[in-house]
Motif scaffolding. Structure first.
Motif, PDB file in Angstrom:
ATOM      1  N   THR B  14       0.842  -1.189   0.000  1.00 48.98           N
ATOM      2  CA  THR B  14       0.000   0.000   0.000  1.00 48.98           C
ATOM      3  C   THR B  14       0.881   1.246   0.000  1.00 48.98           C
ATOM      4  OG1 THR B  14      -0.163  -0.061   2.400  1.00 48.98           O
ATOM      5  CG2 THR B  14      -1.913  -1.139   1.150  1.00 48.98           C
ATOM      6  N   ARG B  15       0.280   2.347  -0.399  1.00 52.26           N
ATOM      7  CA  ARG B  15       1.023   3.606  -0.454  1.00 52.26           C
ATOM      8  C   ARG B  15       1.677   3.928   0.891  1.00 52.26           C
ATOM      9  NH1 ARG B  15      -3.270   7.810  -2.557  1.00 52.26           N
ATOM     10  NH2 ARG B  15      -4.575   6.419  -1.325  1.00 52.26           N
ATOM     11  N   GLY B  16       2.889   4.412   0.836  1.00 53.20           N
ATOM     12  CA  GLY B  16       3.629   4.786   2.022  1.00 53.20           C
ATOM     13  C   GLY B  16       4.488   3.680   2.607  1.00 53.20           C
ATOM     14  N   GLN B  17       4.218   2.441   2.199  1.00 50.40           N
ATOM     15  CA  GLN B  17       5.015   1.346   2.725  1.00 50.40           C
ATOM     16  C   GLN B  17       6.390   1.301   2.067  1.00 50.40           C
ATOM     17  OE1 GLN B  17       2.327  -2.130   2.252  1.00 50.40           O
ATOM     18  NE2 GLN B  17       2.367  -2.261   4.492  1.00 50.40           N
ATOM     19  N   GLN B  18       7.213   0.403   2.573  1.00 49.15           N
ATOM     20  CA  GLN B  18       8.545   0.183   2.039  1.00 49.15           C
ATOM     21  C   GLN B  18       8.634  -1.241   1.494  1.00 49.15           C
ATOM     22  OE1 GLN B  18      10.795  -1.961   4.020  1.00 49.15           O
ATOM     23  NE2 GLN B  18      12.481  -1.828   2.563  1.00 49.15           N
ATOM     24  N   VAL B  19       9.478  -1.437   0.490  1.00 53.97           N
ATOM     25  CA  VAL B  19       9.602  -2.765  -0.115  1.00 53.97           C
ATOM     26  C   VAL B  19      11.073  -3.065  -0.405  1.00 53.97           C
ATOM     27  CG1 VAL B  19       9.347  -1.959  -2.513  1.00 53.97           C
ATOM     28  CG2 VAL B  19       8.654  -4.283  -1.895  1.00 53.97           C
ATOM     29  N   THR B  20      11.422  -4.334  -0.301  1.00 55.42           N
ATOM     30  CA  THR B  20      12.771  -4.799  -0.633  1.00 55.42           C
ATOM     31  C   THR B  20      12.674  -5.924  -1.647  1.00 55.42           C
ATOM     32  OG1 THR B  20      13.681  -4.216   1.534  1.00 55.42           O
ATOM     33  CG2 THR B  20      14.911  -5.821   0.225  1.00 55.42           C
ATOM     34  N   ASP B  62      15.383   9.735  -4.463  1.00 60.63           N
ATOM     35  CA  ASP B  62      16.178   9.122  -3.392  1.00 60.63           C
ATOM     36  C   ASP B  62      15.410   8.051  -2.623  1.00 60.63           C
ATOM     37  OD1 ASP B  62      17.889  12.222  -2.512  1.00 60.63           O
ATOM     38  OD2 ASP B  62      18.229  10.733  -4.090  1.00 60.63           O
ATOM     39  N   ARG B  63      14.119   7.940  -2.881  1.00 53.92           N
ATOM     40  CA  ARG B  63      13.351   6.863  -2.243  1.00 53.92           C
ATOM     41  C   ARG B  63      13.842   5.493  -2.713  1.00 53.92           C
ATOM     42  NH1 ARG B  63       8.710   5.973  -3.820  1.00 53.92           N
ATOM     43  NH2 ARG B  63       8.638   7.143  -5.797  1.00 53.92           N
ATOM     44  N   PHE B  64      14.511   5.489  -3.838  1.00 55.86           N
ATOM     45  CA  PHE B  64      15.064   4.251  -4.384  1.00 55.86           C
ATOM     46  C   PHE B  64      16.523   4.119  -3.929  1.00 55.86           C
ATOM     47  CE2 PHE B  64      11.930   2.767  -7.551  1.00 55.86           C
ATOM     48  CZ  PHE B  64      11.060   3.843  -7.535  1.00 55.86           C
ATOM     49  N   SER B  65      16.851   2.971  -3.383  1.00 53.47           N
ATOM     50  CA  SER B  65      18.229   2.700  -2.996  1.00 53.47           C
ATOM     51  C   SER B  65      18.527   1.229  -3.242  1.00 53.47           C
ATOM     52  CB  SER B  65      18.475   3.051  -1.521  1.00 53.47           C
ATOM     53  OG  SER B  65      17.673   2.227  -0.692  1.00 53.47           O
ATOM     54  N   ASN B  77      15.673  -1.328  -2.644  1.00 55.81           N
ATOM     55  CA  ASN B  77      14.724  -0.847  -1.649  1.00 55.81           C
ATOM     56  C   ASN B  77      13.984   0.378  -2.185  1.00 55.81           C
ATOM     57  OD1 ASN B  77      15.453  -2.478   0.923  1.00 55.81           O
ATOM     58  ND2 ASN B  77      17.420  -1.778   0.142  1.00 55.81           N
ATOM     59  N   VAL B  78      12.700   0.390  -1.948  1.00 53.62           N
ATOM     60  CA  VAL B  78      11.919   1.564  -2.307  1.00 53.62           C
ATOM     61  C   VAL B  78      11.115   1.963  -1.078  1.00 53.62           C
ATOM     62  CG1 VAL B  78      10.287   2.592  -3.924  1.00 53.62           C
ATOM     63  CG2 VAL B  78      11.721   0.669  -4.660  1.00 53.62           C
ATOM     64  N   ASN B  79      11.301   3.208  -0.644  1.00 53.65           N
ATOM     65  CA  ASN B  79      10.587   3.733   0.520  1.00 53.65           C
ATOM     66  C   ASN B  79       9.400   4.581   0.087  1.00 53.65           C
ATOM     67  OD1 ASN B  79      12.420   2.660   2.441  1.00 53.65           O
ATOM     68  ND2 ASN B  79      13.850   4.336   2.012  1.00 53.65           N
TER      69      ASN B  79
END
Lengths: 112, 116
Positions: B14-20, B62-65, B77-79
């Motif tokens: 969902t929106r706002g979550q983080q994923v790896t 920068d949300r992408f790392s 990772n996407v924050n």
């Protein structure tokens, strides 16, 4: 700006007919050129590549591509299409660095 | 020989979550690149890592790392996920780093991320 143009969003050919997918690139020198194929839900599979030398490149599955420097083109061809060739095809190039630039793709439909 | 593997295959957030997202390159390959493929478009370059160092970055916030581990596997990772982050994320490996003679990239099957 560096870019790849695939003018045809989709193409429909009859099984057994010949195929040509167009690709033009924008870059100041000769890049490394690639064609990839992507079946639904799959990753990209390399069909062929051009680095230097002979401008007619042979690939897998009976595909070939011809590099034309004067036209900045790298068109993909196959003399006789099979139903299993239905997929999306991407032209791409790399300038020897870290980034590969892809075109938007051409969806190939094959009719019986 | 095993090709490039990615996990998970599918993911819903969902929106706002983080994923790896995870990627294992072909054995012997030291370079890993990440691409985002939005539906109906070609892949867009996000990162390249070589020998555990970032060697290139595309036009992503920068949300992408990402990072690369000593065994050359990699994580993306996407924050603070946005709806627009919904896409197929592809990992590709190659034997050499930037400017290497072997610039062919071998792609994994991708991770389909859906952001609701």
């Amino acid at each position: 700006a560096q870019s790849v143009t695939q003018p045809d969003i989709h193409i429909t050919v009859s099984e057994g007919a010949s195929l040509e997918l167009r690709c033009n690139y924008s870059y100041g020198a000769t890049p490394y050129l690639f064609w990839y194929v992507q079946s639904p839900g799959q990753g990209l599979q390399l069909l062929l590549k051009y680095f230097s030398g002979d401008t007619l490149v042979q690939g897998i599955k009976g595909f070939e591509a011809e590099f034309k420097r004067s036209q900045s083109s790298f068109n993909l061809r196959k003399p006789s299409v099979h139903w299993s060739d239905a997929a999306e095809y991407f032209c791409a190039f790399n300038t020897g660095g870290f980034k590969t630039i892809f075109g938007a793709g051409t969806r190939l439909f094959v009719k019986a | 020989d095993a090709g490039v593997t990615q996990s998970p295959t599918h993911l819903i957030k969902t929106r706002g979550q983080q994923v790896t997202l995870r990627c294992s390159p072909i054995s012997g390959h030291k370079s890993v690149s990440w691409y985002q493929q939005v539906l109906g478009q070609g892949p867009q370059f996000i990162f390249q890592y070589y020998e555990k160092e970032e060697r290139g970055r595309g036009n992503f916030p920068d949300r992408f790392s990402a990072r690369q581990f000593p065994n050359y596997s990699s994580e993306l990772n996407v924050n603070a996920l946005l709806l627009g982050d919904s896409a197929l994320y592809l990992c590709a490996s190659s034997p050499d780093g930037p400017g290497g003679l072997t610039d062919t990239q071998y792609f994994g099957p991708g991770t389909r991320l859906t952001v609701l």
